[in-house]
Design a protein around this motif. Structure first.
Motif, mmCIF file in Angstrom:
data_model
loop_
_atom_site.group_PDB
_atom_site.id
_atom_site.type_symbol
_atom_site.label_atom_id
_atom_site.label_comp_id
_atom_site.label_asym_id
_atom_site.label_seq_id
_atom_site.Cartn_x
_atom_site.Cartn_y
_atom_site.Cartn_z
ATOM 1 N N ALA A 38 0.824 -1.208 0.000
ATOM 2 C CA ALA A 38 0.000 0.000 0.000
ATOM 3 C C ALA A 38 0.858 1.258 0.000
ATOM 4 O O ALA A 38 2.033 1.237 0.376
ATOM 5 C CB ALA A 38 -0.919 0.002 1.224
ATOM 6 N N ASP A 39 0.253 2.364 -0.413
ATOM 7 C CA ASP A 39 0.950 3.642 -0.348
ATOM 8 C C ASP A 39 1.073 4.122 1.090
ATOM 9 O O ASP A 39 2.048 4.788 1.452
ATOM 10 C CB ASP A 39 0.186 4.681 -1.178
ATOM 11 N N ARG A 40 0.070 3.780 1.898
ATOM 12 C CA ARG A 40 0.134 4.136 3.310
ATOM 13 C C ARG A 40 -0.725 3.175 4.122
ATOM 14 O O ARG A 40 -1.827 2.818 3.700
ATOM 15 C CB ARG A 40 -0.358 5.569 3.528
ATOM 16 N N VAL A 41 -0.216 2.759 5.264
ATOM 17 C CA VAL A 41 -0.985 1.949 6.207
ATOM 18 C C VAL A 41 -1.123 2.737 7.499
ATOM 19 O O VAL A 41 -0.133 3.114 8.117
ATOM 20 C CB VAL A 41 -0.300 0.593 6.488
ATOM 21 N N ILE A 42 -2.364 3.013 7.873
ATOM 22 C CA ILE A 42 -2.649 3.706 9.127
ATOM 23 C C ILE A 42 -2.893 2.633 10.180
ATOM 24 O O ILE A 42 -3.831 1.836 10.056
ATOM 25 C CB ILE A 42 -3.882 4.615 8.985
ATOM 26 N N VAL A 43 -2.080 2.600 11.199
ATOM 27 C CA VAL A 43 -2.151 1.551 12.213
ATOM 28 C C VAL A 43 -2.794 2.111 13.476
ATOM 29 O O VAL A 43 -2.238 3.005 14.123
ATOM 30 C CB VAL A 43 -0.748 0.986 12.531
ATOM 31 N N ASN A 44 -3.960 1.604 13.798
ATOM 32 C CA ASN A 44 -4.633 1.983 15.034
ATOM 33 C C ASN A 44 -4.274 1.009 16.148
ATOM 34 O O ASN A 44 -4.253 -0.202 15.929
ATOM 35 C CB ASN A 44 -6.157 2.003 14.833
ATOM 36 N N LYS A 45 -4.019 1.539 17.317
ATOM 37 C CA LYS A 45 -3.680 0.692 18.457
ATOM 38 C C LYS A 45 -4.917 0.187 19.191
ATOM 39 O O LYS A 45 -4.806 -0.575 20.147
ATOM 40 C CB LYS A 45 -2.764 1.457 19.418
ATOM 41 N N GLN A 46 -6.096 0.645 18.725
ATOM 42 C CA GLN A 46 -7.358 0.160 19.249
ATOM 43 C C GLN A 46 -8.293 -0.114 18.080
ATOM 44 O O GLN A 46 -8.030 0.303 16.950
ATOM 45 C CB GLN A 46 -7.996 1.192 20.190
ATOM 46 N N ASN A 47 -9.391 -0.832 18.335
ATOM 47 C CA ASN A 47 -10.353 -1.177 17.294
ATOM 48 C C ASN A 47 -11.415 -0.087 17.204
ATOM 49 O O ASN A 47 -12.271 0.025 18.082
ATOM 50 C CB ASN A 47 -11.006 -2.526 17.612
ATOM 51 N N TYR A 48 -11.361 0.712 16.134
ATOM 52 C CA TYR A 48 -12.306 1.802 15.973
ATOM 53 C C TYR A 48 -13.426 1.407 15.009
ATOM 54 O O TYR A 48 -13.274 0.530 14.163
ATOM 55 C CB TYR A 48 -11.596 3.063 15.465
ATOM 56 N N SER A 49 -14.547 2.103 15.123
ATOM 57 C CA SER A 49 -15.708 1.808 14.302
ATOM 58 C C SER A 49 -15.455 2.187 12.841
ATOM 59 O O SER A 49 -14.538 2.939 12.513
ATOM 60 C CB SER A 49 -16.933 2.540 14.843
ATOM 61 N N TYR A 50 -16.323 1.675 12.002
ATOM 62 C CA TYR A 50 -16.220 1.848 10.552
ATOM 63 C C TYR A 50 -16.091 3.307 10.117
ATOM 64 O O TYR A 50 -15.165 3.653 9.366
ATOM 65 C CB TYR A 50 -17.436 1.172 9.927
ATOM 66 N N PRO A 51 -16.983 4.218 10.550
ATOM 67 C CA PRO A 51 -16.885 5.599 10.049
ATOM 68 C C PRO A 51 -15.629 6.325 10.514
ATOM 69 O O PRO A 51 -15.105 7.182 9.798
ATOM 70 C CB PRO A 51 -18.156 6.270 10.583
ATOM 71 N N VAL A 52 -15.146 6.014 11.699
ATOM 72 C CA VAL A 52 -13.902 6.621 12.168
ATOM 73 C C VAL A 52 -12.763 6.262 11.219
ATOM 74 O O VAL A 52 -11.957 7.112 10.812
ATOM 75 C CB VAL A 52 -13.574 6.165 13.606
ATOM 76 N N CYS A 53 -12.726 4.996 10.828
ATOM 77 C CA CYS A 53 -11.662 4.544 9.921
ATOM 78 C C CYS A 53 -11.807 5.152 8.532
ATOM 79 O O CYS A 53 -10.810 5.499 7.891
ATOM 80 C CB CYS A 53 -11.674 3.021 9.841
ATOM 81 N N GLN A 54 -13.044 5.292 8.064
ATOM 82 C CA GLN A 54 -13.251 5.935 6.767
ATOM 83 C C GLN A 54 -12.715 7.366 6.772
ATOM 84 O O GLN A 54 -12.071 7.805 5.818
ATOM 85 C CB GLN A 54 -14.747 5.941 6.409
ATOM 86 N N ASN A 55 -12.984 8.077 7.838
ATOM 87 C CA ASN A 55 -12.502 9.462 7.920
ATOM 88 C C ASN A 55 -10.988 9.534 8.033
ATOM 89 O O ASN A 55 -10.364 10.478 7.521
ATOM 90 C CB ASN A 55 -13.164 10.177 9.103
ATOM 91 N N GLN A 56 -10.381 8.562 8.683
ATOM 92 C CA GLN A 56 -8.916 8.519 8.713
ATOM 93 C C GLN A 56 -8.368 8.386 7.298
ATOM 94 O O GLN A 56 -7.383 9.046 6.932
ATOM 95 C CB GLN A 56 -8.448 7.334 9.564
ATOM 96 N N GLY A 57 -9.002 7.526 6.504
ATOM 97 C CA GLY A 57 -8.563 7.350 5.124
ATOM 98 C C GLY A 57 -8.751 8.606 4.296
ATOM 99 O O GLY A 57 -7.880 8.971 3.496
ATOM 100 N N ILE A 58 -9.870 9.279 4.480
ATOM 101 C CA ILE A 58 -10.136 10.525 3.749
ATOM 102 C C ILE A 58 -9.049 11.561 4.030
ATOM 103 O O ILE A 58 -8.534 12.216 3.118
ATOM 104 C CB ILE A 58 -11.512 11.091 4.139
ATOM 105 N N ARG A 59 -8.705 11.717 5.290
ATOM 106 C CA ARG A 59 -7.713 12.736 5.659
ATOM 107 C C ARG A 59 -6.325 12.414 5.108
ATOM 108 O O ARG A 59 -5.522 13.324 4.872
ATOM 109 C CB ARG A 59 -7.664 12.873 7.186
ATOM 110 N N ALA A 60 -6.065 11.151 4.890
ATOM 111 C CA ALA A 60 -4.757 10.754 4.358
ATOM 112 C C ALA A 60 -4.714 10.793 2.830
ATOM 113 O O ALA A 60 -3.639 10.908 2.241
ATOM 114 C CB ALA A 60 -4.404 9.344 4.848
#
Length: 267
Positions: A38-60
């Motif tokens: 991948a071009d970037r892997v965002i690694v969360n140290k906790q399990n976040y809900s679906y929309p939180v992860c979508q927004n992380q991807g948008i910002r990146a």
């Protein structure tokens, strides 16, 4: 599953793309697999809900078009050039793809669900969810994938209907200027996103509700590899139901696409 998804993403996409992976404490080698690809892997140290992860991807992300794909999808040939052409022709800003989650009518949907259920569960019981087993399920389901997708495209072309497959949403970044980021309170974020585009259409008319491209088909494995007891969401206390947000209006917004009856509506 990651290997299959990446293979078809790479082989079936014509244009250049930026692949951003959001990893929630995976322990199956997913993070390591995508760190090499991948071009970037965002690694969360906790399990976040679906929309939180979508927004992380948008910002990146850096592109003008955003594709929100589950990693248990099989993509079809020329999907990207076809969807861009469809969006231009029909003046659409946000679309989804036909899949075994959402098809042209309830009868076809029921038949496809039934076939997939009869294939996947026996093979999973006998052989697990390794690469060979997952690929065998896929081959038994469609026989010849490219021919199946080609015949659907020849039949439906750029035909669309209101609705969505939650595993695959494709939009212009400019949509976010009108409706905002994914609502991080709603785990059923695909339903919420449809309701927001529909409400925006009714109130302002400057975007159309999410449309399903009937001629561009993806296969979705549908939670086949999820753990039976997933780690609780770190943001669980922030999550509310669709009904709590919309107060029952969600049924009216979803009514015209038949999703209240063909897809279980979250509470």
């Amino acid at each position: 599953m990651n290997k299959l998804f990446y293979k078809y993403l790479k082989d079936k996409t014509n244009g250049e793309f930026e692949l951003i992976i959001v990893d929630n404490m995976s322990t199956d080698g997913s993070r390591e697999f995508f760190e090499e690809r991948a071009d970037r892997v965002i690694v969360n140290k906790q399990n976040y809900s679906y929309p939180v992860c979508q927004n992380q991807g948008i910002r990146a992300a850096t592109g003008d078009y955003l594709a929100f794909f589950n990693n248990d999808l099989i993509l079809s040939t020329d999907w990207d050039t076809r969807i861009l052409r469809l969006m231009e022709e029909r003046e659409l800003d946000v679309v989804s793809f036909a899949s075994n989650d959402f098809m042209e009518n309830p009868e076809v949907q029921h038949r496809v669900h039934k076939m997939w259920k009869y294939i996947k569960y026996p093979l999973r019981t006998l052989f697990g969810t390794n690469y060979a087993s997952l690929y065998a399920m896929f081959r038994l389901m469609y026989r010849n994938w490219d021919r199946f997708c080609r015949e659907r495209y020849e039949r439906f072309g750029n035909e669309t209907v209101e609705g969505f497959s939650g595993s695959s949403i494709f939009m212009k970044r400019s949509v976010l200027d009108k409706i905002g980021l994914w609502d991080e309170r709603i785990q059923a974020a695909d339903f919420d996103l449809f309701c927001r585009t529909k409400q925006r259409f009714v109130n302002f008319g400057d975007i159309k509700p999410i449309q399903v491209a009937l001629g561009i088909y993806f296969h979705h494995y549908q939670r086949l590899t999820l753990r039976s007891k997933p780690t609780p969401f770190a943001d669980a206390l922030n999550i509310i139901s669709l009904r709590e947000k919309w107060g029952g209006m969600e049924k009216e917004l979803l009514r015209d696409v038949g999703m209240v009856t063909t897809i279980p509506l979250p509470g």
